[in-house]
Design an enzyme around this catalytic site. Structure first.
Site, PDB file in Angstrom:
ATOM      1  N   HIS A   1       1.699   2.230  -3.531  1.00  0.00           N
ATOM      2  CA  HIS A   1       0.648   3.037  -4.156  1.00  0.00           C
ATOM      3  C   HIS A   1       0.733   4.484  -3.682  1.00  0.00           C
ATOM      4  CE1 HIS A   1      -1.470  -0.115  -6.190  1.00  0.00           C
ATOM      5  NE2 HIS A   1      -1.808  -0.773  -5.103  1.00  0.00           N
TER       6      HIS A   1
ATOM      7  N   GLU B   1      -0.779  -1.288 -10.429  1.00  0.00           N
ATOM      8  CA  GLU B   1      -0.194  -2.127  -9.385  1.00  0.00           C
ATOM      9  C   GLU B   1       1.325  -2.222  -9.477  1.00  0.00           C
ATOM     10  OE1 GLU B   1      -1.619  -3.415  -6.769  1.00  0.00           O
ATOM     11  OE2 GLU B   1      -3.626  -2.736  -7.311  1.00  0.00           O
TER      12      GLU B   1
ATOM     13  N   HIS C   1     -14.406  -6.871  -6.203  1.00  0.00           N
ATOM     14  CA  HIS C   1     -13.525  -6.212  -7.171  1.00  0.00           C
ATOM     15  C   HIS C   1     -14.266  -5.916  -8.473  1.00  0.00           C
ATOM     16  CE1 HIS C   1     -10.013  -7.378  -4.734  1.00  0.00           C
ATOM     17  NE2 HIS C   1      -9.335  -6.534  -5.467  1.00  0.00           N
ATOM     18  N   ILE C   2     -15.003  -6.880  -8.978  1.00  0.00           N
ATOM     19  CA  ILE C   2     -15.615  -6.700 -10.301  1.00  0.00           C
ATOM     20  C   ILE C   2     -17.080  -6.285 -10.240  1.00  0.00           C
ATOM     21  CG2 ILE C   2     -13.989  -8.367 -11.253  1.00  0.00           C
ATOM     22  CD1 ILE C   2     -16.355 -10.305 -11.638  1.00  0.00           C
ATOM     23  N   PHE C   3     -17.712  -6.422  -9.082  1.00  0.00           N
ATOM     24  CA  PHE C   3     -19.124  -6.039  -8.984  1.00  0.00           C
ATOM     25  C   PHE C   3     -19.351  -4.809  -8.104  1.00  0.00           C
ATOM     26  CE2 PHE C   3     -19.435 -10.664  -9.961  1.00  0.00           C
ATOM     27  CZ  PHE C   3     -19.962 -10.508 -11.236  1.00  0.00           C
ATOM     28  N   ALA C   4     -18.300  -4.313  -7.464  1.00  0.00           N
ATOM     29  CA  ALA C   4     -18.456  -3.094  -6.659  1.00  0.00           C
ATOM     30  C   ALA C   4     -17.157  -2.316  -6.551  1.00  0.00           C
ATOM     31  CB  ALA C   4     -18.956  -3.449  -5.257  1.00  0.00           C
TER      32      ALA C   4
ATOM     33  N   TYR D   1     -13.069  -3.075 -11.046  1.00  0.00           N
ATOM     34  CA  TYR D   1     -12.210  -4.015 -11.758  1.00  0.00           C
ATOM     35  C   TYR D   1     -12.970  -4.873 -12.765  1.00  0.00           C
ATOM     36  CZ  TYR D   1      -7.904  -3.232  -9.173  1.00  0.00           C
ATOM     37  OH  TYR D   1      -6.756  -2.681  -8.667  1.00  0.00           O
TER      38      TYR D   1
ATOM     39  N   GLU E   1       0.819  -1.211   0.000  1.00  0.00           N
ATOM     40  CA  GLU E   1       0.000   0.000   0.000  1.00  0.00           C
ATOM     41  C   GLU E   1       0.856   1.267   0.000  1.00  0.00           C
ATOM     42  OE1 GLU E   1      -2.930  -0.430  -0.761  1.00  0.00           O
ATOM     43  OE2 GLU E   1      -3.027  -2.574  -0.310  1.00  0.00           O
TER      44      GLU E   1
END
Length: 761
Positions: free
Chosen positions: A567, A593, A695-698, A701, A564
């Site tokens: 980032h 990333e 990741h992909i639904f909220a 991603y 982290e």
């Protein structure tokens, strides 16, 4: 932002849990710049990232709008607005240097957001009336509009992630459609779109800096993806889809959080939790105290087991009670898949609407929409995943064979029929036996204060910066939150960041993420001369202090902090003054990333590790032989962990390319089909991990989870430049790679390069 993820155990010294935040702010894209950078569900980079915070599903008209900003420098609200006392004193609408996280409450959200949106709508109308294809009369006023909303909405959204409450949820849910409506209005503004096109087509185009060219090109592309070219009826349909996707995303995220919190198992018989280390017992007793068992102790209980990462991992890795492991595992992989919290219909509706959105924009599927703003194409992403899959398969098969043989030699009754709740337990026993490393015995060498000191020393060596505590300078949302100032080699402040390290299951989302508070910006300067400085959040969910001891970390948690911080460094060390492309803004999603995974590599650098690995009581350094064992254990079960990531990335792409909503194949059929080629042991028939795949639904991603592997290739190749030159050679900090990245470095780091690339059937 960060999601409830599935968990993978024991890659090196630790189990791997990845999940978890971000979309990059191109002025018109929120999908391109989600709120924070979540970690992967199971990544070979070994960070712990469970739960990404919620990110807007909008291909956001002001993508840098997705998060809060420090220093609100926009003009105060117009005096012509009716100024009730509640509005005048609303902390969301005040001018400040740092967000007032300590005083904002749910009651401030509705009036604050509505008053702000009214003011910003007026500002947008004025901008459209006076717009001119020039920087001062297009980009600068637009950045100010977006930043004001970024500041205010970012405060609210961040508090929902770290200090959740029913009242705050209800307030956000009520005003969110109004916020989305404004973002759509902004992203579909034809006067602004035409002005950007005019800049691109002007004879002065070649005189613009690269940064300004990138801003213009990004705004044009994102405006198209936001539906600016659609006719009235289609635009109305597009906007309805966006509103519904935003609502579904929010609901999905809340269901995962509530389902995770819902599971609690009270244990009063210590025999049921034999094998759990003292740290885990202490946390379980603290959880019991928080549930009303005031006299609970680590030694005598009672204990409460939850699905929060530290508790879940401890049970799966260490509990000798097989039935307990099975109960907890089944609860974890079926979260949010039944009753009032069932996400199945939300997933179905989300995939249906994403396909409709793609078709409106003249794309064949949603993956093509996603790839429009990324480095890769669908074909290139699949090609990479297949190359890594084939290189990982034989190693993963061998991993499973090793566990079976070892458990049988240990007399395990289940050795001939190992199930999912056995893999982590016996993997940990095998790792301990093979490398003579005990994760719990290492905790005293990784106290949080020492780890942070060593991390900051590394940053000084690599980047010439100095980091100092600045607690008290900025308001915080919890007493555990630390605030830091970053100075350059001359002592000048260049950035700030918050660090919220510990798990708080009652109010804080799981996982680990980095979040932008504000970006560096010349336009939003506080003093009119020097650029506004960047500010970041770093949020983890690691082991809290127990009793009088500091937070004693697992090696996995150490890697998470390094991840982290990578980032955060990318955001804070930018020297770009154009706010729309400074820091983490404007970077392709499949490259974000790179810095985080790059920093993780330093956890295995001898001098770095020895600088942080000091016994918290005696000051003794980690023994040299233990360091060598850690190094040797780095690639333990690398094939298995690589396949997990590939499973998640592959099912993501499959759902967003070939899956037909409402067709003969269900979402779970797709997952099972993908798993046949990516999992040595198929998932349980009742496995519903998709229902918590935030990741992909909220989390921003969608058709982009492959990004973790894509960026991992970049980061491994980048770090290999240091290895080639010698990690102690100062010249390596000056010169860098001058060729295309290669996946061979990643395979070598994972110990997979020599494995024959034999695919499974």
């Amino acid at each position: 932002m960060l999601m409830a993820s599935r968990i993978c155990f024991s890659r090196s010294i630790h189990p791997l849990l990845k999940a978890n935040p971000r979309t990059l702010p191109l002025l018109l894209s929120k999908q391109q710049y989600p709120k924070s950078y979540p970690c992967p569900l199971w990544s070979s980079s070994f960070s712990l990232c469970l739960q990404t915070l919620h990110k807007s599903t909008i291909t956001n008209p002001a993508s840098f709008l997705s998060h809060s900003s420090f220093s609100c420098s926009a003009t105060p609200l117009s005096p012509s607005l009716p100024m009730e006392e509640s509005i005048e004193n609303n902390p969301l609408l005040q001018d400040f240097d740092f967000p007032p996280f300590d005083v904002v409450e749910a009651k401030h959200v509705r009036p604050g957001i509505r008053a702000l949106l009214k003011k910003l709508e007026d500002d947008l109308l004025e901008l459209e009336r006076t717009v001119d294809p020039s920087w001062p009369r297009l980009v600068e006023p637009l950045e100010k509009i977006v930043d004001r909303l970024t500041v205010v909405w970012g405060i609210v959204n961040h508090l929902k992630a770290v200090k959740d409450s029913p009242e705050l949820r209800a307030a956000i849910e009520e005003v969110q459609p109004e916020k989305v409506k404004f973002l759509l209005r902004l992203g579909q503004s034809k006067p602004l779109y035409n002005a950007f096109k005019a800049i691109q087509e002007s004879p002065d185009w070649n005189t613009l800096s690269d940064a300004r060219k990138r801003i213009v090109e990004s705004q044009i592309k994102e405006a198209i993806l936001n539906g600016v070219s659609l006719e009235d009826d289609k635009r109305d349909q597009f906007n309805k889809i966006q509103q519904e996707l935003e609502r579904l995303s929010q609901k999905f995220d809340e269901n995962v959080l509530d389902a995770t919190k819902k599971f609690e198992k009270l244990i009063t018989d210590k025999k049921e939790i034999e094998g759990l280390p003292s740290t885990a017992l202490g946390m379980a007793a603290q959880a019991a105290v928080s549930k009303g068992h005031e006299n609970a102790t680590a030694e005598n209980g009672p204990w409460v087991i939850t699905l929060d990462a530290p508790s879940f991992i401890a049970v799966m890795q260490h509990a000798r009670n097989r039935s307990l492991r099975e109960e907890v595992y089944r609860a974890y992989v079926t979260r949010a898949s039944g009753g009032d919290l069932d996400n199945t219909s939300i997933i179905d509706q989300t995939l249906k609407l994403r396909l409709e959105k793609a078709n409106l924009l003249n794309y064949k599927n949603y993956a093509e929409v996603s790839m429009a703003t990324k480095m890769a194409t669908v074909e290139k992403a699949k090609e990479l995943l297949e190359k890594l899959r084939s290189a990982s398969w034989n190693a993963a098969v061998q991993d499973m064979d090793d566990i079976k043989v070892f458990s049988k030699n240990q007399g395990a009754q289940e050795a001939d029929d190992l199930s999912h709740w056995d893999i982590s337990f016996w993997s940990e026993r095998l790792r301990e036996s093979k490398f003579d490393i005990n994760e719990e015995e290492l905790r005293p060498f990784f106290s949080l204060p020492k780890v942070m000191d060593g991390l900051f020393d590394l940053a000084k060596t690599l980047f010439g910066i100095y980091i100092e505590q600045a607690d008290g300078l900025a308001p915080v949302w919890n007493n555990d939150v630390r605030f830091y100032r970053v100075r350059d080699s001359s002592g000048n402040p260049i950035a700030y960041f918050y660090f919220d390290p510990y798990t708080r299951s009652s109010e804080k989302r799981g996982g680990a993420w980095m979040d932008e508070v504000v970006g560096r910006s010349r336009v939003l300067s506080r003093d009119g001369s020097s650029a506004r400085l960047p500010v970041a959040h770093m949020v983890c969910n690691q082991t809290p202090p127990v009793g009088s001891k500091p937070s004693l970390m697992t090696f996995r948690e150490v890697e998470t902090v390094f991840h982290e911080f990578g980032h955060a460094l990318q955001h804070m060390l930018t020297k770009q003054d154009e706010g729309l492309v400074s820091g983490i803004r404007g970077i392709e999603w499949d490259a974000v990333e790179l810095p985080s995974q790059f920093m993780e590599n330093w956890c295995y650098h001898r001098d770095t590790l020895m600088s942080i690995a000091k016994h918290y009581e005696t000051g003794e350094s980690l023994p040299e032989e233990v360091y060598l064992k850690l190094l040797a254990a780095r690639t333990f079960r690398a094939g298995s962990l690589s396949l997990r990531q590939i499973r998640f990335a592959s099912v993501d792409l499959e759902l967003h390319t070939k899956y037909v909503p409402g067709g003969s194949e269900s979402i779970y059929d797709v997952d099972r089909r993908v798993s046949e080629r990516t999992q040595v042991i198929p998932p349980l028939p009742e496995d519903r991990f998709l229902c918590s795949f935030s990741h992909i639904f909220a989390g921003g991603y969608a058709a982009g989870y492959y990004s973790y592997k894509w960026a991992e290739v970049l980061s491994a190749d980048a770090f290999s430049a240091f290895e080639d030159a010698g990690l102690d050679d100062n010249k390596v900090f000056v010169e860098f790679r001058g060729r295309e990245p290669s996946p061979e470095a990643l395979l070598r780091h994972n110990g997979l390069l020599a494995i024959p690339a034999t695919a499974s059937a």
